[in-house]
Every structure is written in C-alpha cells, then in structure tokens.
Write a protein that holds these residues in place. Structure first.
Motif, mmCIF file in Angstrom:
data_model
loop_
_atom_site.group_PDB
_atom_site.id
_atom_site.type_symbol
_atom_site.label_atom_id
_atom_site.label_comp_id
_atom_site.label_asym_id
_atom_site.label_seq_id
_atom_site.Cartn_x
_atom_site.Cartn_y
_atom_site.Cartn_z
ATOM 1 N N SER A 196 29.442 33.492 37.912
ATOM 2 C CA SER A 196 28.743 34.443 37.049
ATOM 3 C C SER A 196 27.429 33.843 36.514
ATOM 4 O O SER A 196 26.391 34.511 36.464
ATOM 5 C CB SER A 196 29.677 34.814 35.895
ATOM 6 N N LEU A 197 27.480 32.566 36.136
ATOM 7 C CA LEU A 197 26.284 31.913 35.594
ATOM 8 C C LEU A 197 25.144 31.942 36.606
ATOM 9 O O LEU A 197 24.005 32.307 36.267
ATOM 10 C CB LEU A 197 26.621 30.465 35.216
ATOM 11 N N VAL A 199 24.866 33.866 39.335
ATOM 12 C CA VAL A 199 24.462 35.254 39.578
ATOM 13 C C VAL A 199 23.525 35.696 38.452
ATOM 14 O O VAL A 199 22.493 36.331 38.677
ATOM 15 C CB VAL A 199 25.699 36.171 39.698
ATOM 16 N N GLY A 200 23.849 35.291 37.229
ATOM 17 C CA GLY A 200 23.005 35.622 36.081
ATOM 18 C C GLY A 200 21.631 34.972 36.176
ATOM 19 O O GLY A 200 20.627 35.529 35.727
ATOM 20 N N TYR A 201 21.594 33.806 36.756
ATOM 21 C CA TYR A 201 20.303 33.127 36.965
ATOM 22 C C TYR A 201 19.529 33.763 38.122
ATOM 23 O O TYR A 201 18.391 33.375 38.397
ATOM 24 C CB TYR A 201 20.540 31.650 37.299
ATOM 25 N N GLY A 202 20.173 34.689 38.827
ATOM 26 C CA GLY A 202 19.447 35.400 39.885
ATOM 27 C C GLY A 202 19.700 34.896 41.289
ATOM 28 O O GLY A 202 18.917 35.189 42.196
#
Lengths: 656, 656
Positions: free
Chosen positions: B57-58, B60-63
């Motif tokens: 998730s981290l 993915v959150g960073y793109g």
C-alpha cells in the motif's frame, strides 16, 4: 496539523512512521491532521494532486486509518469535522483501553484525518479578476495596496462583513457571552496546557553519583578505557533510577551500541511496536531507547520530549549530526527567544553526544569525517550553547552529569568510543571540568620559571598527540620548558564579554602567557579556535592544528599525520617557534622527518601503526631514551597531590 | 538500489515522490529496487517489519507498481529476478513508447522492485552458536579474530568453498571464458557507462552576453533595482539558448518566483507530471524548472543532474539551505576526491543562489535569519568551494556568468531580492568581480594621502550601510580620509597559501594598510572574516560587524541597528578608533546617539524606517548639510572614468 507544503519535506515524510514507536499502553496519542489546501507559495502540493486511491493507499501504507473531511461549505464541514473527531476520539480511547487492560499486543491502525479545504477558505473569491480563494494567490497577502486602491478596501469590508460580526460581538465590540462560554477553561485552554510549557511539568532527573563510575587512574596516560562505554554505565543507572518517573529517553540513529552505550540495554530495551522476531536484540514495546535510521526523527522526537517536560540524550556519529543542522538552529532560536518570556519555564537541555568522530573512522573513511557541527553550534547565542571536549572517561562522566542537570541549553559533548589512554583520576577530572580548562601540572615542567612554549589541546585524540609530543620534546630537548594546557569547555576560550563561561583576560593571559608561542591541537577545524580567541592578547602567537579535510580509510595515526596534527608535527611546530633551539633543534627536526618516513613505510607494509605509536604511554620517550636527562620526575615530585608520573613511567616500561 | 536502512531517512522517504516530476516522453527512467534485508547495524528496519499489505500500500501510495522478489534460495531468486526485470523493462518501454508516440498524457504507475532476501545471504549460517545469516550480526564483520580462532578459519573456508570456485575459475585462477563472456562490453559496463562519469557527456552551456542585461548606473548609489530579478532575465535566456541541448535546469523549494527569478517562466514552465488544474501557474510536463518544498530533493536532483553531465542552478532562502548541509558536505568531499582521479572528467559546478537573506526577512522574522551556510562551506577544501557576495545587479550578473562557466566547484552566491541601490556600471562591475575585491575610488577620499580608516564591506546590505556611514562621516567630519573597500569574492581574503583566490600579502597590505583601523561590515556571522584574515598583517586592527543572532520581525533598518551593523554604528566604530577625532568626534557621536533614539521612536510610531534612511542615496548627507564642506566632488573629479558622484548628488537632491 500538517500543511501539505511542509508534508513534502523529507523529515516529515519519514516521521509518519513514528507510529511504530508509540505504545498506547503507556504513551500519549497523536492525531495527525494532514491539511490539504492544495497550494504552497506558488505551486500546487504533491499530496493534494494524488488520486484519492493513491493518497489513501499512502497513509494506509504509513500505518494509519485515514478519515477524509472534505468540502468547502463551512456549515457542512464543521459538522463533518465534529463527527469525525468524535468517532476518532472513541477509536483512540479503544486502542488505549485495549492496550492498558490487556497489555500491548499488536500495532493498530491509528486514525488520522485528511482535511481537504480550499486555500484562503472564506476569503475573497476573486481579486483584480483573478481567482483568490482556492488558489496559490491566497498564500500571503490576498489584498494589497490598501492605501491606494478603494476597490480593495471594498473587498476587505465585504469579506469581513461576511462573518456577520454583529452576531458575534456586542455593541462594545466584546465577544458575546454564549460564544465566550464555549472556550475550554483553565489548563484545557490550548495556550495554558502545561504540555505546551513543559518546564511546568519538568522534574529533576534522579542522578546516581557519577563518581562511582570512575575509571581508576593511578598514573596519567597508562590505563586504557573506552570512554563512551564507561558513560553507558552511568546512563544505564540514570535510566534505571528514572524508570518510575518515565521521563528519560535515549535517542540514536541505530548507533546506541556502535557508540558503546550498550549498558543502557541492561535496564531497558529499544522500543518498537512493530513486529518483533525472536532473533531481535533487546527490542520490546516498553523500551526507552529510541533508534531509527533518521537523525531527523531522533531530533524531532527529542525536541518534542523536552518541550513537554522530559529529559533525553542523543548520541550520534559526529559527521552525520550535520543532517539536523537546520533543526538545531530552530531549537536554539526557540530557546533564545524563550529566555525573555517570563511565563515560560525552563526545559531540560538538549544533550548531544558526538562520537565515532573524525579521528577514528578506521574502516569508514573520508565520508564519515566532519567535525564542523561545532562551527554551526557556536554561531548561536552564547546563552544557549555549550560545547565540551572531555579527553577521557572521567572527564566525560563529569561533563555528562553536568549536562543532564542543566536547563535551557544545547549541550554538545564530543568524545571518542575507541580504547584510549586515560589521564585524570576522578578528583582531578572534577576540578578540571569545573574550571573548564587548566594547566596539566604533571605534564608540564615550567613551574617556577617561564615556559618556552604552551602546548594546548582540546579533544581526546589531540590531547594524546600533544602529550606524546611533550614527552618526545622533553626527551630530545631536555632543557625545554613546556606548559601543557587542556581545554574541556570550549567556551572558556571566548572573552567573558562574549560567553558567560569565557575566561577573564587576566586569567587567560596568565595561562596562555602574553608572549610565548602556543601550539594548539584541536579536535575540529582549526579556525574555530582562532575565531574564539582572536581578541586575546597572545593571539598572534597562537598556532592551531586540527582537521583540514584530509582523510581516507587509513590507520588512526596516519589520520593525524595527514592533517599535521600528529605528535611529530606538534613537536616540530614548537621547535620552529623557539629561536633558542634553532641550532640544537636541527637534529630533532631531522629525527622527526625520519619518523614520518618510517611511519609511512610501516603502515603500507604492515597495515597498522608503528609499535612506537601503538605502545606509547605517558613517559615512553623519557623512559626509552635513558641517556637523555629527564625532567619529568623532578617536576612531578613537586606536586604530591597530582597523579604520579613515576608510575606512568613504570607502566610504560612494563608495556614496552 | 535502496537499502531498507537508508530508506528510513527523511530525504529518501520523500524522494519516492520524484515520479511526479519525471516525464517519460523526454526523461530517462528510474527503476528503484528497495532491498529489504531486514536489518541495520543493530536493529530491524522499519519497512521490513510492515505487514505485506501495508508495504504494498505504501508504494502504491507513492505512485509505483511494486513487484515483489522474495526468497532465499539463490537459484529460484535469480530466475525470479531475471523474469521480473524482463517484465519491468517491457513495461517501462511501453510507458515511454506511449508518451513518446502520443505525447505525455497522464502519470502511469512506474514499476519498482521490492527485493526481500536474507541479510548476509549465503554467508555463514551461524557463528559461535549465534545466528549470522538473516540477522543484524552479519552487518559488518561476520567472522573476526581470524588470527587466533581456528574455528573461524574453518568457517571462512567452508563459506568460500560453498561458491564452488573450481567451477568458476581455471587452474590459473582466471575466470572461465564462458562466464567472462557474460559481462557487457564497452560503455555498457557499469563502471564505463559515460553517465557514471558525467564530465564525458558535458557540453558547455550556450551563454548569452551577460553585459546585455546590465542595469544602467549613470552614478553610483542612485538607481534602484531588484538584483535577483535582473539575474532572472539572464537565466531566462540561458534556459532559452540551451533548450535544444536539454542540459540546463533550475531547482528551487517553491521559491523561484519568491526569489524573483520569474522571467525564467517566460521560456519554460515548472515541471509536473501530476494532475494539473486550469488555475495552476506555468506548470506542465515539459518544464525545466523543478520546484518541490524539499531542499533535500532539490539538492539530490541537482547532484544527479550534474553528475550525469548537465548544468543547473539552485535558488534557496538563505536560512534554509542549512537543511542540505550534510548533502553539501558529501558532494564537496566527492569533488575533492575526484580531483586526483585522472580518468574522472570535470563536471559542472553546483551553483547556489542564496537570497531572501538574513537582512530582509521583513515579515518572516527570526526563524528565517541564518547566514551560517558560509561557515559550513568554507570548512571544505579551498580547491572546491567559492563564495561570492555581489553587492548589486551588475556584479551579480558577472558572478553568475562566471559560475555557470566553471567546473568542479560548489559556488555559493549570496544576493538580495529586494529593491536596492545600484553601485557599479557594467564595466566597473566586471573589473571589480574579476579582481574579487577592490577600493571603490568614487566613494573614497584618501587618494594621494594616507587613509585614516578603511571601511570595508561584503554583501549588499553591509555595502549600503558602509556607504551611508562614509557619506555621514564625510559630511560631519570633512577632514576624515576614508578608503572604501568592497569584497565580492570572499576567498580573496584568505592567504594565497590557503586558497587559490587569496590575495597576496603584499596586495592585501596595500589595500587594507598595515596599521590603519579597518571597519568591516559583513553579511554573515562576523567571525568568519576573522577566521579568513587572522594571518594578515593588519588583523589586529580589524573590527568586524555582522549578524550576531539578534533578530525579530521588524523594519529592514532596525535589523541592522539591533546587530550593530547600521551606518551609525559603523561611523561610531570609525570615530572610536581615530584618536585625532577624539575631541571633534564627540559631537558626531552625540548626533549618532540621537539618531538611534529617533529611529526607535519612529519605527514604533510610524511602523517604517526614517525618511532619512528610506530616502538615502549616495551623497545624501553631503548634499543635505551644505554648510559642511564636502570633499566628494573634488575627489571624484580626479577620476573621470569612474561613475560621476556629481550625478549622485544631483539625484539625491531631486529625491529628497
């Protein structure tokens, strides 16, 4: 409240992970509100332009349960925010309740809020035909030229009136009672909360008697100890004695043991509320040692801890403390500013131990060599900064005790972690640290006469090299009169008008003379000593050696050689400044040149330092060259109270 | 390759967001591999202990689109890694292909790898009964005491043999041909890749003639300009002329416009590959201005850009450049180290413009005041650092042109952005900057005689205050002989033995005299000047004023008053050091004391500086006190080639 601009900074980006160090069974709670108003001074923010799924994913990845509060209608937003806060408060309480009833079991997703509202919210919609609310233009001054632009005056009036002041204030301009009533009372008011004035909550640390940790020094320069390891034993008991008060923590960027403070782990562990495996060493959710590979986080945690009335100790590799230069600056400025605010109570000092220092980076090399934090620190106001360079374990203990008792300072202690010779017994160490600098009589031979040269030193390795130089000089030029001065408290060098610890000019002139050459061996960049002393009478005779950015992965002694700080350079510097040895000194200078060649050949061939260097103890040269009359014994016999130099010679003999 | 230890640092934590600034249509690609081996020196790492869902998730959150490569069986892992790299390479090419064929449309999830493997992988499983592979113990030295512990020798032998060297090397110990054949050839070898030796790729910047941007200065101290805004016009055309070569970028922490470099945006935009809204100002995926609210990211981006053979310019608020002290240190050390490596080609210099400086923080105040980056910079080796303090726009242009042409330095330029008086026309500016420091004849009146005092200055505000002090002194003590010296290149102050730009002692003595008092007004912390000049003949007569950490939110003139750097303090300092004015100077000293009171009362009442201060131009006092004979005109007539001081007086008159 975290602005989406500041959220782009590195220190903030990593600090979200602080939730892996927060234990709901004993610690308070943090409710982060990330405020996405979308713009910085001139640009949109990074986080505000993430698709919602990515944004949510990011904070889930950081370990949070994000609640979104989004919109622009004030009424709706106020209700939504209130509901969200109610829900979150209950959730935080449940997390705490669970951990406090059953003990800490596992890390929960802590709630956080992502608040998305327009920048310049409820301000003017448009100014001079350009969008103001909801744009970067509302970052600073939404309406300028108030004296010359009547249209702007009108906009300001419309804006202010949009808040309906007639419903908020009475005819005398006083807030109406039913609104005033809504504010919290007493300590619940934000500005009166004692955690915002931490000095109110500050309790003195319970400190053990540091003298009980003393390294036995029967004679100077014979015993070996790792100074920071000794300090670790003291810190262990500081930790132990304040466990109940829960107001002492130790911070380090993964270096607690590397910095030889291992003993602390005998009484507490490193804290982690993340997954812990059986192979982990001294880690649990109850620990009071905080380690993460981020100097920024260590600094931020410690600042918060101190500002809310607790105590702490931050150990760091010397070169990498520069990472927090800017944070140090702001903390020092905060301390400076608070001194003049009468209702602000003093907080505990921010204590740095800088170790793994420039002179002993054996396998790390050039990238790990930078003693310049002292230059940054000494730029700040004298009333809030203190710098100590204890040369051995007992002086380190004395200094650390002093720092832990102090208030409202930033204390910087620089001390080595490697095995090194010890100079002062505890009584002598206390006297020396209390004065801050002093003549080391047992190493000097000018008593009752004029010195030819003052050999001064600050820092553990420079002290070693200076004493070896003195030993060498007194062996080869026995008629030389040398005064040895050691400086622990760097601020004593400054004029008293510049720093409260500054030595008076009379005392300074008495110790450093007004006309003799001073050879000063310094731990850091040499010009710091010039900067501190340029107003002193004898400054023009001051010759400083220090780190001059020469470094590589090499032997400890080679590090001082390539920076001209070694015993032979110091001896050479002294001879060069003494006309009376112009002729007789030539042979010694020749010997010194030979030593450098010998050193270079030896380290290249054998890969370690010369036995003459590794085995050196105080008196080595005067012992090993018996034909040269030594004046050491005669001098030491003058002062029965100081550690015996005879003993030093004896030990050197048995070791040679 | 990002270790999971270093991934905990702040700068790294925010730098994942760099993907919002990377345009696949024109830029290269980055494939980050986060290597989770689980441990630092002594602790588990934060990221390795996240549950898999949070970790994914981290990122993915960073793109990113994370690919997991996890395991411990080497064969399986090699295959998995190879397959993953194949898949990712195709994916990166597809992203680039799409953007290059159809133009950049939207940000894609770039692939990245999360590689989870044991720490100390394939090393000894256990040493002395303790787990080694897969634990923090394998961080440094897995097997010690090799000389004394035969069991460790055996472990080492077993370990080495586990790689079956007999299958890898022939009987002469040479790598077998079929393996040697696998290595890439020529420039494809990692160490021979020209991007790893960026100087090979470096092209000179196409530079417009900086003289064409000159501010017209018909007389010194009369025209007003914002120096950095003028520089912005030059940088605009530098950008324009190198668009085709695509090798120049401008970095700033959201301050490009605040630092008045707006003109650059006439020819390019700020880059963003994130969502862009209609209200955004000068932002597109093609821009070459890189803005993010992280000095760390700006510095990191710029270092990478320079190291791969391009050019850049980093503008920053002066106080906050301390954020990258540690990164600067490492870059400077890298440059130092490279000088002695013959195959390394020089790269472009790292150019800092520090503006929004300590003396003009009008509404920001104390937290934004710190000129100490210069102290950090001057700790590094003279051969890689340069510091410039141009006092006006034309000198700034000349300095900037020089910096953009230079190689292998860190250049620091400090210059103000506020409207300020201009001193030198372009011809005079070029001469002044080429020498680095010089006597300003038009402001001096000692020509043909001995000066009573040398008034020296470095930095724009100190130059203003010094010239106003000179004007004031020459009005009220017309018989005084003053020499005005301005320093642009700070390194000229050092002895030539310390810095290649250092003035020879003969020249230094000639300019600063060997026995006259020198009043030195300096932009930064005053002791830096002492540190640079302590070996000069006349050092004991040097009196330096600078920032001494006194600051608040106040008027510009009050800032210099509270730091004793104002014109009146400087004048007072001069009188105090001139015995021949001991009596006649008393009235002037009285006047000065009155001025300070007047100033204090005025700013408290009116909220801005005295008209006498705001309106001051060169010659103001000598004009406004006509009864006092002025020596200005007489002096200026000696030198027809220098800007006319008559004109200055004329302008001051029409302005008064």
């Amino acid at each position: 409240m975290v602005g989406d601009g500041e959220a782009e900074t590195g220190p903030l980006a990593t600090s979200w992970h602080s939730n892996k160090f927060l234990n709901p069974a004993r610690d308070g709670a943090v409710l982060p509100i990330l405020h996405l108003n979308g713009y910085k001074i001139a640009n949109p923010t990074v986080l505000a332009r993430l698709p919602q799924e990515e944004l949510e994913s990011l904070f889930v990845g950081y370990g949070y349960k994000p609640y979104f509060v989004e919109g622009s209608d004030p009424e709706t937003m106020h209700l939504l925010m209130a509901e969200t806060l109610d829900a979150i408060t209950a959730e935080i309480k449940a997390i705490q309740q669970e951990a406090r009833s059953h003990g800490y079991q596992q890390r929960r997703q802590w709630p956080m809020i992502i608040l998305r509202s327009p920048k310049g919210w409820t301000g003017p919609q448009e100014v001079d035909g350009k969008q103001m609310e909801g744009s970067w233009r509302s970052h600073q001054v939404p309406l300028a030229e108030m004296a010359s632009n009547p249209e702007h005056i009108q906009l300001l009036e419309d804006w202010m009136k949009s808040y309906h002041p007639e419903t908020l204030f009475d005819q005398n301009g006083k807030l109406i009672p039913e609104l005033a009533e809504l504010a919290p009372k007493g300590d619940r008011r934000m500005g009166a909360n004692p955690h915002a004035n931490g000095g109110l909550l500050l309790k003195d640390l319970e400190l053990p008697d540091f003298r009980e940790y003393a390294v036995e020094v029967t004679a100077p320069g014979t015993a070996i100890a790792e100074s920071t390891r000794v300090l670790g034993q003291f810190l262990r008991d500081v930790m132990q004695q304040n466990q109940e008060n829960r107001n002492f923590r130790v911070m380090s960027p993964d270096e607690n043991n590397s910095n030889r403070l291992n003993s602390v782990l005998e009484v507490t562990n490193r804290v982690s509320t993340a997954e812990i495996l059986a192979t982990d060493d001294h880690i649990d959710p109850e620990g009071r040692v905080m380690e993460v590979l981020s100097e920024h986080m260590c600094q931020g945690w410690l600042e918060g801890y101190l500002l809310t009335g607790r105590h702490g100790f931050f150990s760091c590799y010397e070169a990498f403390i520069h990472i927090v230069d800017s944070m140090f600056n702001q903390h020092a400025k905060w301390l400076e500013s608070c001194i003049d605010i009468p209702w602000r109570r003093s907080i505990a000092s921010l204590n740095y131990l800088l170790t793994s220092h420039v002179w002993r980076q054996d396998h790390n090399g050039f990238s790990h060599q930078d003693p310049g934090f002292l230059d940054v620190v000494t730029n700040k106001k004298a009333k809030v900064v203190r710098v100590y360079l204890p040369p051995d374990a007992n002086t380190l203990l004395s200094v650390a005790d002093h720092c832990l008792r102090s208030r409202q300072y930033v204390n910087v202690i620089v001390a080595g972690k490697q095995p090194e010779l010890q100079w002062l017994d505890m009584d002598a160490a206390i006297k020396h640290c209390t004065t801050g600098l002093g003549i080391w009589e047992w190493a000097s031979n000018d008593k009752g006469s004029e010195p030819d040269v003052v050999m001064a030193c600050a820092g553990d390795v420079p002290t070693l090299e200076t004493l070896a130089a003195v030993d060498f000089l007194r062996c080869h030029l026995p008629e030389i009169k040398i005064r040895v001065v050691n400086v622990v408290d760097l601020m004593t060098l400054q004029p008293r008008s510049e720093h409260p610890h500054g030595l008076s000019d009379v005392d300074f002139d008495s110790i450093f003379t007004t006309d003799k050459p001073i050879i000063f061996a310094f731990h850091g960049y040499p010009w710091l000593i010039h900067r501190l002393t340029y107003r002193r009478t004898n400054h023009s005779n001051l010759h400083v050696r220090g780190y001059k950015e020469e470094g590589t992965t090499t032997t400890p002694f080679d590090m001082v050689v390539i920076n001209d700080l070694d015993r032979f350079h110091l001896a050479n510097d002294a001879i060069d400044r003494l006309p009376k040895f112009r002729n007789s000194g030539a042979y010694v200078k020749q010997l010194i040149r030979d030593k450098w060649v010998e050193h270079r050949q030896y380290i290249v061939t054998v890969g370690k330092d010369l036995p003459e260097v590794e085995d050196w103890k105080w008196g080595y040269y005067n012992h090993s060259a018996p034909k040269t009359p030594s004046s050491v014994s005669a001098n030491s016999q003058d002062k029965p109270s100081s550690p015996s130099v005879e003993g030093a010679e004896g030990s050197a003999r048995s070791d040679a």
